[in-house]
Design a protein around this motif. Structure first.
Motif, mmCIF file in Angstrom:
data_model
loop_
_atom_site.group_PDB
_atom_site.id
_atom_site.type_symbol
_atom_site.label_atom_id
_atom_site.label_comp_id
_atom_site.label_asym_id
_atom_site.label_seq_id
_atom_site.Cartn_x
_atom_site.Cartn_y
_atom_site.Cartn_z
ATOM 1 N N HIS A 89 0.830 -1.210 0.000
ATOM 2 C CA HIS A 89 0.000 0.000 0.000
ATOM 3 C C HIS A 89 0.863 1.258 0.000
ATOM 4 C CE1 HIS A 89 -3.401 -2.588 1.008
ATOM 5 N NE2 HIS A 89 -4.183 -1.560 0.748
ATOM 6 N N ILE A 90 1.902 1.243 0.806
ATOM 7 C CA ILE A 90 2.789 2.408 0.903
ATOM 8 C C ILE A 90 3.522 2.625 -0.417
ATOM 9 C CG2 ILE A 90 4.837 3.323 2.068
ATOM 10 C CD1 ILE A 90 3.733 1.761 4.604
ATOM 11 N N VAL A 91 4.015 1.557 -1.039
ATOM 12 C CA VAL A 91 4.725 1.671 -2.316
ATOM 13 C C VAL A 91 3.789 2.191 -3.404
ATOM 14 C CG1 VAL A 91 5.840 0.326 -4.158
ATOM 15 C CG2 VAL A 91 6.500 -0.017 -1.773
ATOM 16 N N ILE A 92 2.566 1.702 -3.438
ATOM 17 C CA ILE A 92 1.608 2.193 -4.436
ATOM 18 C C ILE A 92 1.326 3.674 -4.199
ATOM 19 C CG2 ILE A 92 -0.751 1.988 -5.318
ATOM 20 C CD1 ILE A 92 -0.497 -1.071 -4.647
ATOM 21 N N ALA A 93 1.214 4.070 -2.944
ATOM 22 C CA ALA A 93 1.009 5.492 -2.637
ATOM 23 C C ALA A 93 2.184 6.325 -3.154
ATOM 24 C CB ALA A 93 0.824 5.691 -1.137
ATOM 25 N N VAL A 94 3.405 5.824 -2.997
ATOM 26 C CA VAL A 94 4.594 6.534 -3.484
ATOM 27 C C VAL A 94 4.536 6.690 -5.007
ATOM 28 C CG1 VAL A 94 7.110 6.358 -3.751
ATOM 29 C CG2 VAL A 94 6.056 5.926 -1.530
ATOM 30 N N ALA A 95 4.010 5.683 -5.703
ATOM 31 C CA ALA A 95 3.896 5.777 -7.168
ATOM 32 C C ALA A 95 3.051 6.974 -7.585
ATOM 33 C CB ALA A 95 3.302 4.483 -7.727
ATOM 34 N N PHE A 96 2.129 7.386 -6.725
ATOM 35 C CA PHE A 96 1.260 8.518 -7.060
ATOM 36 C C PHE A 96 1.949 9.867 -6.901
ATOM 37 C CE2 PHE A 96 -1.905 5.305 -7.227
ATOM 38 C CZ PHE A 96 -2.841 5.790 -8.121
ATOM 39 N N LEU A 97 3.211 9.873 -6.449
ATOM 40 C CA LEU A 97 3.961 11.133 -6.415
ATOM 41 C C LEU A 97 4.152 11.667 -7.839
ATOM 42 C CD1 LEU A 97 6.654 10.408 -3.673
ATOM 43 C CD2 LEU A 97 4.541 11.758 -3.465
ATOM 44 N N GLY A 98 4.308 10.757 -8.808
ATOM 45 C CA GLY A 98 4.451 11.175 -10.207
ATOM 46 C C GLY A 98 3.262 11.984 -10.693
ATOM 47 N N PRO A 99 2.039 11.453 -10.589
ATOM 48 C CA PRO A 99 0.882 12.239 -11.036
ATOM 49 C C PRO A 99 0.629 13.482 -10.181
ATOM 50 C CG PRO A 99 0.247 9.944 -10.698
ATOM 51 C CD PRO A 99 1.681 10.076 -10.304
ATOM 52 N N ARG A 101 2.986 15.401 -9.132
ATOM 53 C CA ARG A 101 3.927 16.375 -9.700
ATOM 54 C C ARG A 101 3.504 16.813 -11.100
ATOM 55 N NH1 ARG A 101 8.821 13.111 -8.706
ATOM 56 N NH2 ARG A 101 9.007 13.223 -6.483
ATOM 57 N N ASP A 102 3.249 15.823 -11.964
ATOM 58 C CA ASP A 102 2.924 16.106 -13.368
ATOM 59 C C ASP A 102 1.781 15.183 -13.794
ATOM 60 O OD1 ASP A 102 2.780 16.515 -16.105
ATOM 61 O OD2 ASP A 102 4.948 16.478 -16.400
ATOM 62 N N PRO A 103 0.547 15.615 -13.548
ATOM 63 C CA PRO A 103 -0.598 14.736 -13.808
ATOM 64 C C PRO A 103 -0.724 14.297 -15.269
ATOM 65 C CG PRO A 103 -1.278 16.691 -12.581
ATOM 66 C CD PRO A 103 0.143 16.885 -12.966
ATOM 67 N N VAL A 104 -0.479 15.170 -16.207
ATOM 68 C CA VAL A 104 -0.677 14.828 -17.617
ATOM 69 C C VAL A 104 0.313 13.757 -18.055
ATOM 70 C CG1 VAL A 104 -0.636 15.713 -19.989
ATOM 71 C CG2 VAL A 104 -1.700 17.070 -18.168
ATOM 72 N N ARG A 105 1.570 13.945 -17.734
ATOM 73 C CA ARG A 105 2.587 12.987 -18.162
ATOM 74 C C ARG A 105 2.450 11.653 -17.433
ATOM 75 N NH1 ARG A 105 8.821 14.539 -18.153
ATOM 76 N NH2 ARG A 105 8.093 15.380 -16.189
ATOM 77 N N ASN A 106 1.895 11.642 -16.231
ATOM 78 C CA ASN A 106 1.803 10.424 -15.422
ATOM 79 C C ASN A 106 0.373 9.910 -15.265
ATOM 80 O OD1 ASN A 106 4.660 9.995 -14.499
ATOM 81 N ND2 ASN A 106 4.359 12.128 -13.896
ATOM 82 N N VAL A 107 -0.475 10.222 -16.231
ATOM 83 C CA VAL A 107 -1.868 9.760 -16.165
ATOM 84 C C VAL A 107 -1.935 8.235 -16.116
ATOM 85 C CG1 VAL A 107 -2.268 9.748 -18.678
ATOM 86 C CG2 VAL A 107 -4.197 10.124 -17.099
ATOM 87 N N TRP A 108 -0.923 7.570 -16.653
ATOM 88 C CA TRP A 108 -0.905 6.109 -16.648
ATOM 89 C C TRP A 108 -0.935 5.548 -15.230
ATOM 90 C CZ3 TRP A 108 2.843 3.198 -14.323
ATOM 91 C CH2 TRP A 108 4.020 3.852 -13.960
ATOM 92 N N VAL A 109 -0.360 6.252 -14.261
ATOM 93 C CA VAL A 109 -0.378 5.784 -12.870
ATOM 94 C C VAL A 109 -1.812 5.820 -12.341
ATOM 95 C CG1 VAL A 109 0.472 6.179 -10.519
ATOM 96 C CG2 VAL A 109 2.000 6.538 -12.475
ATOM 97 N N VAL A 110 -2.542 6.859 -12.700
ATOM 98 C CA VAL A 110 -3.945 6.975 -12.299
ATOM 99 C C VAL A 110 -4.744 5.826 -12.921
ATOM 100 C CG1 VAL A 110 -5.998 8.439 -12.359
ATOM 101 C CG2 VAL A 110 -3.727 9.471 -12.015
ATOM 102 N N GLY A 163 -4.897 17.756 -20.491
ATOM 103 C CA GLY A 163 -3.927 17.350 -21.513
ATOM 104 C C GLY A 163 -4.375 17.671 -22.913
ATOM 105 N N VAL A 164 -5.655 17.463 -23.212
ATOM 106 C CA VAL A 164 -6.183 17.773 -24.545
ATOM 107 C C VAL A 164 -6.093 19.269 -24.791
ATOM 108 C CG1 VAL A 164 -8.297 17.834 -25.930
ATOM 109 C CG2 VAL A 164 -7.647 15.741 -24.722
ATOM 110 N N ARG A 165 -6.436 20.065 -23.796
ATOM 111 C CA ARG A 165 -6.354 21.525 -23.944
ATOM 112 C C ARG A 165 -4.911 21.980 -24.156
ATOM 113 N NH1 ARG A 165 -10.974 20.981 -21.234
ATOM 114 N NH2 ARG A 165 -12.639 22.481 -21.539
#
Length: 178
Positions: A89-99, A101-110, A163-165
């Protein structure tokens, strides 16, 4: 980008922050299982006021309490599995630091998180009966996926619009470009 985009990013970060807090809380609560189950036994187990209203819940909580107590006393190594559950759970939460910081580039994590939320349901419904988990408890487990996907879906939709905009996310599928 400015103005409206800044508001969208704040909204996205708030949604993702909510999801991350949920992940961290559910992960961290996997460590003190014995303490938590002792508390559940006092409040909801057999001999508690809850037994009058929900005897089936009191029986289940007491059954779990007996199992956790026996495992704690005789087989504490079994809790190593829940330690790893907490870690995941903690590691998965850390993965969300990417989105965050930069939601558009890291939408794949979402999107990964959304897939995980969907997979909670078949996991609970398939593995639950194998492990003797009653239906009401499996439905509680399923609710984590159902509740978790809501902020992720809203964040993904906002990220895609952002991202589209900004021209950062392709609006067509690969191979279908004009």
């Amino acid at each position: 980008m400015g103005g409206n985009a800044d508001v969208r990013i704040k909204w996205i970060r708030a949604l993702l922050g909510l999801f991350v807090v949920g992940l961290l809380l559910s992960g961290l609560t996997a460590f003190p299982i014995k303490t938590e189950v002792d508390f559940l036994q006092r409040v909801f187990g057999e001999g508690s006021p809850t037994q009058t209203w929900w005897p089936w819940l009191a029986r289940w909580i007491s059954h779990v309490h007996r199992g956790v107590t026996e495992a704690s006393e005789n087989y504490p190594f079994l809790f190593y599995g829940t330690d790893w559950l907490a870690f995941a759970h903690i590691v998965i939460a850390v993965a969300f630091l990417g989105p965050l910081r930069d939601p558009v580039r890291n939408v794949w994590v979402v999107e990964f998180g959304m897939i995980a939320c969907v997979l909670v349901i078949p996991t609970a419904l398939i593995c639950g009966p194998i492990r003797g988990i009653p239906l009401f408890w499996r439905l509680i487990d399923c609710s984590f996926g159902v509740v978790g996907i809501i902020p992720l879906y809203l964040a993904r939709r906002a990220i895609r619009n952002l991202g589209v905009r900004a021209g950062s996310i392709a609006t067509t599928s690969p191979g279908t470009e004009n």
